[in-house]
Design a protein around this motif. Structure first.
Motif, PDB file in Angstrom:
ATOM      1  N   ARG A  58      18.093  -7.017   0.586  1.00  0.00           N
ATOM      2  CA  ARG A  58      17.747  -8.447   0.491  1.00  0.00           C
ATOM      3  C   ARG A  58      17.200  -8.976   1.815  1.00  0.00           C
ATOM      4  NH1 ARG A  58      21.895  -9.016  -2.872  1.00  0.00           N
ATOM      5  NH2 ARG A  58      23.430  -9.268  -1.225  1.00  0.00           N
ATOM      6  N   ARG A  59      17.877  -8.625   2.920  1.00  0.00           N
ATOM      7  CA  ARG A  59      17.428  -9.112   4.233  1.00  0.00           C
ATOM      8  C   ARG A  59      16.063  -8.543   4.604  1.00  0.00           C
ATOM      9  NH1 ARG A  59      20.617  -7.305   8.181  1.00  0.00           N
ATOM     10  NH2 ARG A  59      21.926  -6.039   6.855  1.00  0.00           N
ATOM     11  N   ALA A  63      13.404 -10.261   2.494  1.00  0.00           N
ATOM     12  CA  ALA A  63      13.229 -11.647   2.936  1.00  0.00           C
ATOM     13  C   ALA A  63      12.438 -11.693   4.239  1.00  0.00           C
ATOM     14  CB  ALA A  63      14.588 -12.316   3.119  1.00  0.00           C
ATOM     15  N   GLU A  64      12.717 -10.766   5.137  1.00  0.00           N
ATOM     16  CA  GLU A  64      12.008 -10.723   6.416  1.00  0.00           C
ATOM     17  C   GLU A  64      10.524 -10.445   6.202  1.00  0.00           C
ATOM     18  OE1 GLU A  64      11.728  -7.714  10.194  1.00  0.00           O
ATOM     19  OE2 GLU A  64      13.722  -8.087   9.336  1.00  0.00           O
ATOM     20  N   ASP A  65      10.219  -9.565   5.268  1.00  0.00           N
ATOM     21  CA  ASP A  65       8.824  -9.208   4.993  1.00  0.00           C
ATOM     22  C   ASP A  65       8.145 -10.197   4.052  1.00  0.00           C
ATOM     23  OD1 ASP A  65       9.098  -7.010   6.572  1.00  0.00           O
ATOM     24  OD2 ASP A  65       9.390  -5.606   4.924  1.00  0.00           O
ATOM     25  N   ARG A  66       8.909 -11.150   3.549  1.00  0.00           N
ATOM     26  CA  ARG A  66       8.391 -12.114   2.573  1.00  0.00           C
ATOM     27  C   ARG A  66       7.721 -11.382   1.420  1.00  0.00           C
ATOM     28  NH1 ARG A  66       6.205 -17.565   4.782  1.00  0.00           N
ATOM     29  NH2 ARG A  66       5.324 -17.290   2.742  1.00  0.00           N
ATOM     30  N   GLU A 106       8.207 -11.277  -1.669  1.00  0.00           N
ATOM     31  CA  GLU A 106       7.944 -12.028  -2.904  1.00  0.00           C
ATOM     32  C   GLU A 106       6.723 -12.951  -2.775  1.00  0.00           C
ATOM     33  OE1 GLU A 106       9.641 -11.593  -5.770  1.00  0.00           O
ATOM     34  OE2 GLU A 106      10.707 -10.013  -4.717  1.00  0.00           O
ATOM     35  N   ASP A 107       6.280 -13.200  -1.547  1.00  0.00           N
ATOM     36  CA  ASP A 107       5.207 -14.174  -1.337  1.00  0.00           C
ATOM     37  C   ASP A 107       4.152 -13.627  -0.372  1.00  0.00           C
ATOM     38  OD1 ASP A 107       4.009 -16.657  -1.783  1.00  0.00           O
ATOM     39  OD2 ASP A 107       4.882 -17.493   0.036  1.00  0.00           O
ATOM     40  N   TYR A 108       3.870 -12.336  -0.446  1.00  0.00           N
ATOM     41  CA  TYR A 108       2.921 -11.724   0.465  1.00  0.00           C
ATOM     42  C   TYR A 108       1.508 -12.070   0.000  1.00  0.00           C
ATOM     43  CZ  TYR A 108       1.167  -8.307   3.792  1.00  0.00           C
ATOM     44  OH  TYR A 108       0.537  -7.710   4.844  1.00  0.00           O
ATOM     45  N   ARG A 113      -0.522 -11.051  -3.469  1.00  0.00           N
ATOM     46  CA  ARG A 113      -0.786 -12.093  -4.475  1.00  0.00           C
ATOM     47  C   ARG A 113      -2.267 -12.177  -4.793  1.00  0.00           C
ATOM     48  NH1 ARG A 113       1.638 -17.237  -2.173  1.00  0.00           N
ATOM     49  NH2 ARG A 113       0.053 -18.071  -3.534  1.00  0.00           N
TER      50      ARG A 113
END
Length: 78
Positions: free
Chosen positions: A32-33, A36-39, A41-43, A47
């Motif tokens: 998870r960390r 989250a650090e690499d973003r 889900e929102d790269y 996208r």
């Protein structure tokens, strides 16, 4: 001078299989960390270039026998 015949040395014992147990919660937290650090889900590039819902499959082909290790974390990520 007389030398006694050499006795063959016994073969060494095979190496035991090394396994590391990681607590499931600790592994999930690390994944998870990292995501989250690499973003992840929102790269922005992903996208833009990869349509929603895209799935992929891979096959690894080795040229010789080997050992694969550390599969628990990638399995959790993907």
């Amino acid at each position: 001078m007389h030398l006694a015949p050499r006795t063959p040395r016994p073969s060494p014992a095979p190496h035991p299989t090394h396994r590391t147990t990681v607590a499931v919660g600790a592994m999930a937290d690390a994944v998870r960390r990292a995501l989250a650090e690499d973003r992840a889900e929102d790269y922005i590039t992903t996208r833009w270039a990869v349509p929603d819902g895209t799935r992929a499959h891979a096959r690894v082909v080795a040229r010789q026998d080997g050992v694969i290790a550390g599969t628990a974390i990638p399995a959790k990520v993907y």
